[in-house]
Design an enzyme around this catalytic site. Sequence first.
Site, PDB file in Angstrom:
ATOM      1  N   LYS A   1      17.089  19.958 -12.973  1.00  0.00           N
ATOM      2  CA  LYS A   1      16.928  19.632 -11.556  1.00  0.00           C
ATOM      3  C   LYS A   1      17.960  18.585 -11.153  1.00  0.00           C
ATOM      4  CE  LYS A   1      11.953  20.427 -10.966  1.00  0.00           C
ATOM      5  NZ  LYS A   1      12.010  21.523  -9.977  1.00  0.00           N
TER       6      LYS A   1
ATOM      7  N   ARG B   1       5.356  29.562 -13.991  1.00  0.00           N
ATOM      8  CA  ARG B   1       4.871  30.944 -14.059  1.00  0.00           C
ATOM      9  C   ARG B   1       4.835  31.461 -15.491  1.00  0.00           C
ATOM     10  NH1 ARG B   1       9.486  32.993 -10.027  1.00  0.00           N
ATOM     11  NH2 ARG B   1       9.211  30.851  -9.317  1.00  0.00           N
TER      12      ARG B   1
HETATM   13  N1  BES Z   1       7.512  22.434 -10.148  1.00  0.00           N
HETATM   14  C1  BES Z   1       8.466  23.176  -9.436  1.00  0.00           C
HETATM   15  C2  BES Z   1       8.051  23.461  -7.991  1.00  0.00           C
HETATM   16  C3  BES Z   1       7.950  22.281  -7.084  1.00  0.00           C
HETATM   17  C4  BES Z   1       9.051  21.898  -6.309  1.00  0.00           C
HETATM   18  C5  BES Z   1       6.783  21.594  -6.936  1.00  0.00           C
HETATM   19  C6  BES Z   1       8.952  20.830  -5.470  1.00  0.00           C
HETATM   20  C7  BES Z   1       6.676  20.530  -6.088  1.00  0.00           C
HETATM   21  C8  BES Z   1       7.772  20.146  -5.348  1.00  0.00           C
HETATM   22  C9  BES Z   1       8.718  24.511 -10.113  1.00  0.00           C
HETATM   23  O1  BES Z   1       8.583  24.534 -11.483  1.00  0.00           O
HETATM   24  C10 BES Z   1      10.138  24.881  -9.782  1.00  0.00           C
HETATM   25  O2  BES Z   1      11.007  24.155 -10.182  1.00  0.00           O
HETATM   26  N2  BES Z   1      10.308  25.985  -9.080  1.00  0.00           N
HETATM   27  C11 BES Z   1      11.601  26.410  -8.694  1.00  0.00           C
HETATM   28  C12 BES Z   1      11.638  27.914  -8.860  1.00  0.00           C
HETATM   29  C13 BES Z   1      13.013  28.504  -8.744  1.00  0.00           C
HETATM   30  C14 BES Z   1      13.875  28.037  -9.900  1.00  0.00           C
HETATM   31  C15 BES Z   1      12.884  29.999  -8.772  1.00  0.00           C
HETATM   32  C16 BES Z   1      11.826  26.013  -7.236  1.00  0.00           C
HETATM   33  O3  BES Z   1      10.868  26.001  -6.473  1.00  0.00           O
HETATM   34  O4  BES Z   1      12.935  25.669  -6.902  1.00  0.00           O
HETATM   35 ZN    ZN Z   2      10.381  23.903 -12.477  1.00  0.00          ZN
END
Ligand code: BES
Ligand code: ZN
Length: 471
Positions: free
Chosen positions: A247, A321
């Site tokens: 991230k 997921r």
């Molecule tokens: N934990 C995150 C989602 C999230 C983002 C929760 C912001 C709370 C606040 C999840 O694991 C994630 O990183 N999802 C990605 C998915 C993408 C890579 C397909 C996302 O939402 O960017």
């Molecule tokens: Zn994630």
Amino acid sequence: MNIKLVDKKIADIDSDILIEFLTKDELAECEHSDILQKAGFKAEQDTTCFLYEKGILFCGVDSKKSDDLRSAASCMIKMLKSSNYKSAKMSVISKSTLSALVEGIILGGYEFNEYKSEPKKAALEEISFALNDFKLDELETIFNEALIIANATCYTRDIVNRAPQEINPQTLAHAAQSLAYENSLLCNILQEDDLAKENMNAMLAVGRASVHGSALIHLAYKPQKAKKVVTLVGKGLTYDSGGLSLKAPTSMVTMKMDKAGACAVLGIIKAVSELKLDIEVHAFIGAVENMVGGNAYKPDDVLVSRSKTTIEVRNTDAEGRLVLADVLDYAQDKVKADYIFDFATLTGACMIALGQYTTGLMGHSHKLKHDISRAGSDSGEMISSLPFNRHLKKLLKSEIADISNTASKPYGGAITAGMFLDKFIKEENKNKWIHFDIAGTAYTESPWDCNVYGATGAGVRLMCEFLREVK
Ligand code: BES
Ligand code: ZN
Ligand code: ZN
């Protein structure tokens, strides 16, 4: 702080401060309207006016409905906590709004001070609700149940708010064990060797680069004569760095909250057991930390999940997921449930679709979605349905495995994540399952409604409301 119901008229209760909720119409009629007008108080929702000399705190509300009163009670309690008064009193307004007032006071007054070396201590010790002409036996149960649900919500908040160096998959499992002990729940923890025996390779891959072993937590509340069996599944990413698909620094901050689904599930089973509901509840939590390292799972890996479905990893940040795929599969094999609900901070896309204040609701059964929407309105948690469709489903196609962990197009990400989970729901359970994406609602850096900085406890009030009505 102690909140109590007092079987007296408001005038007969001895207290430092009287709290009054006023609509604009009531303001015009009020005996203090002149002074209030001079003070510039217009009875706008979520504004307050302290008449120190009269010992009254006025709180503006748009209406005397639950949602407005809950929010106003939150503002009121913040105001009171910053004063030096020790006791306050207010009247019960109606039978149907008592819970909202209790929630507003407890949830709005919540503070997480664990890491402050000198936490401010509020002087306020007691709030009394005057019954006036209401009967104690009519309101006592409502009052006590509201306390249980609000306190369970704070319990959820407390764990989510803890720093990731403190809460890792193992310490989250310890927290679950303590809850099980205190509330007489059954508890079973699967460690990594057990997960390997269960072929939970998708979940194991996500946690591989962490120094903390992944764990699957299973708690159960089994009353004597259960009307229904409910399975709850929670995403328990104690930290989500994104893994090798790392991230960006600013997106990583707050990712301790990626365990909020797991903590919600703990709060729900705590409340259900204290409310002594006659439904059997199972809580399954995938507790995992998503980190980087030489042994980290990679984009391009192909994972063989517990259900034997193969998954192409295209982004290690779509890890929730993967964990849920294995936990949902395990949960369905272990318990034949009437309902299966999963709670997960699954996608940033859900926040983009619905905003920060609304939980995304996904599933196949229109009836179940409708019943849950009703519980949403009754609990004061906002939820909205995001519809599955076959076109979005195609975006999860993989050229080399059964499914890809990310969609090939960037739109509709909350729904494609939900449809990924759907692949792991067995045919006989399709209409029993609902996925809640609480990415937007589980955590906040600016207060809203009865939520203060940090974790909100999203899902707890909503599910308690639904489960109380289960026939
Ligand atoms: N934990 C995150 C989602 C999230 C983002 C929760 C912001 C709370 C606040 C999840 O694991 C994630 O990183 N999802 C990605 C998915 C993408 C890579 C397909 C996302 O939402 O960017
Ligand atoms: Zn994630
Ligand atoms: Zn995540």
